[in-house]
Design a protein around this motif. Structure first.
Motif, mmCIF file in Angstrom:
data_model
loop_
_atom_site.group_PDB
_atom_site.id
_atom_site.type_symbol
_atom_site.label_atom_id
_atom_site.label_comp_id
_atom_site.label_asym_id
_atom_site.label_seq_id
_atom_site.Cartn_x
_atom_site.Cartn_y
_atom_site.Cartn_z
ATOM 1 N N ASP A 6 2.065 6.085 -5.776
ATOM 2 C CA ASP A 6 2.205 6.987 -4.639
ATOM 3 C C ASP A 6 3.537 6.796 -3.911
ATOM 4 O O ASP A 6 4.068 7.735 -3.310
ATOM 5 N N THR A 7 4.047 5.576 -3.955
ATOM 6 C CA THR A 7 5.241 5.233 -3.171
ATOM 7 C C THR A 7 6.531 5.420 -3.952
ATOM 8 O O THR A 7 7.544 5.851 -3.390
ATOM 9 N N GLU A 25 -2.741 -10.601 -4.059
ATOM 10 C CA GLU A 25 -1.962 -9.358 -4.044
ATOM 11 C C GLU A 25 -0.510 -9.612 -4.442
ATOM 12 O O GLU A 25 0.072 -10.634 -4.082
ATOM 13 N N LEU A 75 5.291 2.479 2.340
ATOM 14 C CA LEU A 75 4.468 1.334 1.946
ATOM 15 C C LEU A 75 3.162 1.862 1.386
ATOM 16 O O LEU A 75 2.476 2.647 2.032
ATOM 17 N N GLY A 76 2.842 1.470 0.144
ATOM 18 C CA GLY A 76 1.603 1.952 -0.444
ATOM 19 C C GLY A 76 1.495 1.606 -1.911
ATOM 20 O O GLY A 76 2.252 0.782 -2.441
ATOM 21 N N ALA A 77 0.552 2.237 -2.585
ATOM 22 C CA ALA A 77 0.346 2.022 -4.010
ATOM 23 C C ALA A 77 1.602 2.432 -4.781
ATOM 24 O O ALA A 77 2.278 3.390 -4.397
ATOM 25 N N LEU A 100 3.056 -7.790 -3.843
ATOM 26 C CA LEU A 100 3.770 -6.780 -3.082
ATOM 27 C C LEU A 100 5.221 -6.783 -3.532
ATOM 28 O O LEU A 100 5.881 -7.828 -3.508
ATOM 29 N N ASP A 103 0.691 -4.445 -6.710
ATOM 30 C CA ASP A 103 -0.468 -3.759 -6.143
ATOM 31 C C ASP A 103 -0.020 -2.771 -5.072
ATOM 32 O O ASP A 103 -0.615 -1.698 -4.923
ATOM 33 N N ARG A 104 1.011 -3.165 -4.325
ATOM 34 C CA ARG A 104 1.616 -2.271 -3.338
ATOM 35 C C ARG A 104 3.129 -2.419 -3.396
ATOM 36 O O ARG A 104 3.646 -3.450 -3.835
#
Length: 256
Positions: free
Chosen positions: A224-225, A29, A219-221, A31, A206-207
């Motif tokens: 969306d964030t 991932e 905190l998110g995709a 971040l 990824d996030r």
């Protein structure tokens, strides 16, 4: 290999900079952490690495408290890329990258042939083999940044923490580094990086975690964030987010 923060409060001595930060980082991932200057990004990174004592909460590495791991055990698992800084000594770029092998060596041991091969491979992967024998005092800030990233790669840890890794790089090296980060994640490495560029987070993460005044605002995709509203809340400017002709990547630009 996983890294998790549980209700973390962090800061310096009697000054608390952030609190109640909870997030996790999984294998494979990427971040991305965004926040305005002074939001606490570097302090958070130094706290999650154990370089600063936490004020409350806990950092967990692979299900165990970070404090339960020795410094060598941590170094074998987590690599750190700080913001580029002026080199105090004229170590060659290759020597700096070889320092990433320290956790793999016995006390007072010298790097061997395998260590040098790993360091050279890290230099080559970032396109800076030609700088290998150049003193770090004689290269640019962007080149020093690439050397620090190569050092982290030579460490062969499964988690990499990068503090604004693209800040001193030209556009070409920024794009190449972001592509390399995605390649590393594809190999199962877990990467957390801070950036001031929403485009980079949209491209590679990824996030996304948004830090404001020391607390986790979202905190998110990425799609969306990173919205016009959240970016205005963080940076105080109106932006638009969309796609441009010829590219499928989302980009962020000032409104009007």
């Amino acid at each position: 290999m996983t890294l998790a923060l549980k209700s973390l409060a962090f800061g310096y001595r009697d000054r608390e900079i952030g609190h109640a930060v909870s997030l996790s980082l999984a294998e494979g991932e990427v971040l991305a952490l965004l926040g305005a200057n002074g939001a606490g990004k570097t302090t958070l990174f130094r706290s999650m690495l154990g370089l600063l004592p936490v004020k409350a909460g806990e950092v967990m590495l692979d299900g165990k408290p970070l404090s339960a791991w020795s410094r060598r055990e941590r170094a074998l698992r987590i690599a750190y890329v700080p913001q580029a800084h002026a080199a105090p000594f004229p170590f060659t770029v290759r020597d700096v990258v070889l320092m990433g092998r320290a956790a793999h060596l016995r006390a007072f041991a010298m790097p061997g042939e395998r260590d040098r091969a790993i360091a050279d491979a890290a230099l080559e992967s970032l396109g800076i083999t030609g700088l290998a024998d150049t003193p770090c005092t004689e290269i640019s800030g962007g080149e020093r940044q690439l050397a620090l990233i190569a050092r982290a790669l030579a460490q062969q840890a499964r988690i990499i923490v990068m503090d604004e890794p693209t800040a001193n790089l030209d556009y070409g090296n920024q794009m190449r580094l972001l592509a390399h980060i995605r390649t590393l994640a594809g190999q199962g490495l877990a990467i957390v990086l801070s950036t001031h560029n929403p485009d980079h987070a949209l491209q590679v993460a990824d996030r996304v975690a948004l830090l404001k005044d020391g607390t986790l605002m979202a905190l998110g995709a990425p799609a969306d964030t990173l919205t016009p509203q959240t970016l205005k809340d963080i940076y105080g400017i109106d932006v638009v987010i969309g796609r441009v002709e010829g590219s499928e990547a989302l980009v962020c630009a000032p409104r009007g």
